[in-house]
Each structure stands twice: as C-alpha cells, then as structure tokens.
Design a protein around this motif. Structure first.
Motif, PDB file in Angstrom:
ATOM      1  N   UNK A 128       0.791  -1.226   0.000  1.00 31.58           N
ATOM      2  CA  UNK A 128       0.000   0.000   0.000  1.00 31.58           C
ATOM      3  C   UNK A 128       0.824   1.277   0.000  1.00 31.58           C
ATOM      4  N   UNK A 129       2.146   1.159  -0.048  1.00 28.47           N
ATOM      5  CA  UNK A 129       3.021   2.347  -0.081  1.00 28.47           C
ATOM      6  C   UNK A 129       3.024   3.023  -1.448  1.00 28.47           C
ATOM      7  N   UNK A 130       2.814   2.218  -2.497  1.00 26.25           N
ATOM      8  CA  UNK A 130       2.867   2.696  -3.876  1.00 26.25           C
ATOM      9  C   UNK A 130       1.457   2.632  -4.445  1.00 26.25           C
ATOM     10  N   UNK A 131       1.089   3.650  -5.208  1.00 26.42           N
ATOM     11  CA  UNK A 131      -0.246   3.667  -5.816  1.00 26.42           C
ATOM     12  C   UNK A 131      -0.401   2.483  -6.771  1.00 26.42           C
ATOM     13  N   UNK A 132      -1.509   1.779  -6.668  1.00 29.76           N
ATOM     14  CA  UNK A 132      -1.763   0.620  -7.515  1.00 29.76           C
ATOM     15  C   UNK A 132      -2.475   1.056  -8.789  1.00 29.76           C
ATOM     16  N   UNK A 133      -1.714   1.143  -9.878  1.00 30.50           N
ATOM     17  CA  UNK A 133      -2.281   1.519 -11.176  1.00 30.50           C
ATOM     18  C   UNK A 133      -2.983   0.347 -11.859  1.00 30.50           C
ATOM     19  N   UNK A 134      -2.829  -0.848 -11.335  1.00 36.84           N
ATOM     20  CA  UNK A 134      -3.486  -2.020 -11.899  1.00 36.84           C
ATOM     21  C   UNK A 134      -2.528  -2.950 -12.621  1.00 36.84           C
ATOM     22  N   UNK A 135      -2.931  -4.207 -12.727  1.00 41.13           N
ATOM     23  CA  UNK A 135      -2.087  -5.239 -13.325  1.00 41.13           C
ATOM     24  C   UNK A 135      -1.715  -4.920 -14.772  1.00 41.13           C
ATOM     25  N   UNK A 136      -2.697  -4.526 -15.582  1.00 38.23           N
ATOM     26  CA  UNK A 136      -2.424  -4.226 -16.997  1.00 38.23           C
ATOM     27  C   UNK A 136      -1.359  -3.134 -17.120  1.00 38.23           C
ATOM     28  N   UNK A 137      -1.474  -2.120 -16.295  1.00 38.22           N
ATOM     29  CA  UNK A 137      -0.543  -0.996 -16.310  1.00 38.22           C
ATOM     30  C   UNK A 137       0.873  -1.483 -16.004  1.00 38.22           C
ATOM     31  N   UNK A 138       1.028  -2.202 -14.891  1.00 36.76           N
ATOM     32  CA  UNK A 138       2.369  -2.642 -14.494  1.00 36.76           C
ATOM     33  C   UNK A 138       2.935  -3.679 -15.441  1.00 36.76           C
TER      34      UNK A 138
END
Length: 162
Positions: free
Chosen positions: A146-156
């Motif tokens: 939760x320290x880093x914003x989760x842009x989503x699986x597709x993004x990463x």
C-alpha cells in the motif's frame, strides 16, 4: 482555475472543458500523462507525493500530471518532468509506451529516454517529497504493502515489459 479538455470514450476531444476539481460526468474522460525513467540497472525512478497534495498524498507513484485545455500529451510530459523534478528534456526524449483507458481518464505512459542523475533533481516541494530508484520487485512489494499507488495489473505488466 485549471481547465481540462473533455474527451470521449475513444480519446477524442469533445470541444467541451471542465474545471479541475469538479466531478467528471459518466462517459467523459480527461487526459493524464505518466512519466517513467529507467536507469542502466533496470530500476525505475519513482516519487513520493507530498502529504499536502489532494491526490494520493504521501504515496509513492510515477511522475504524472493532467493535460490542461489546449495542451497536448507530449507537451505535458515535458512540462511535468521540469516542474516536478527539474528535468530539462526535449520532446524527442520521451517515448510514448501506450495510452490506457481507465475509469475517468486516459493515461499516456511515457518512458524518458535520457539519463537522470538523482543528485541533480530539483523537486517541486508542493508536489514531491522524495525520489528514488526502485526495481520491479521493490515496486511490486510497495504496491502490495500500500506504499505505492496501484495503477493495476495491466498498467504494471505494460510498464515492466519495456
């Protein structure tokens, strides 16, 4: 007052604008840019957002910003790199990886293709608290904690394939 161009579901300008901070209507979108730099070790430049910003305060994220009305995506990437990090980079040093449609915006993801020296960065204190290099594994762990914003699986998946 900052104005954003409103885009349709295909990413085309509609000729309408909205004021930043107002609620965006269902079916309308705005354009944001995300800027990533990668060093020779394969690490990514990440930034910790200031605790005083409205969006994602205190979280680690990419360098990003909204495209203002009349501005284009690439121009915004150049501007945001300079404003938030003090990076002077010409437009040809930004490579568009891809445009992703998200819930209320389109995100143009750029890779900055020039070396970045952390010690030479000038952070915009109103927006950025800290910067560092992080590996894919570190970013993944930070997202999970939760320290880093989760842009989503597709993004990463897209980012880490570059």
């Amino acid at each position: 007052m900052e104005l954003w161009d409103i885009l349709d579901e295909k990413g085309n300008k509609t000729g309408r604008t909205m004021v930043r901070g107002n609620r965006i209507k269902r079916g309308d979108y705005h354009l944001v840019v995300h800027i990533w730099a990668k060093n020779e070790k394969g690490e990514y430049l990440i930034q910790k957002r200031a605790k005083t910003v409205f969006s994602m305060p205190g979280k680690w994220s990419s360098t990003s910003g909204s495209v203002v009305a009349g501005e284009d995506s690439l121009g915004t990437a150049v501007r945001e790199a300079k404003e938030e990090l003090g990076i002077d980079a010409p437009p040809q040093n930004f490579r568009l990886i891809r445009r992703l449609m998200r819930r209320q915006d389109f995100a143009d993801i750029y890779l900055l293709t020039q070396p970045v020296d952390l010690s030479a960065l000038v952070l915009q204190k109103e927006e950025v608290e800290a910067v560092k290099w992080a590996s894919r594994e570190e970013i993944t762990e930070m997202v999970q904690s939760g320290e880093f914003h989760n842009y989503g699986k597709e993004y990463f998946d897209l980012l880490f394939s570059v």
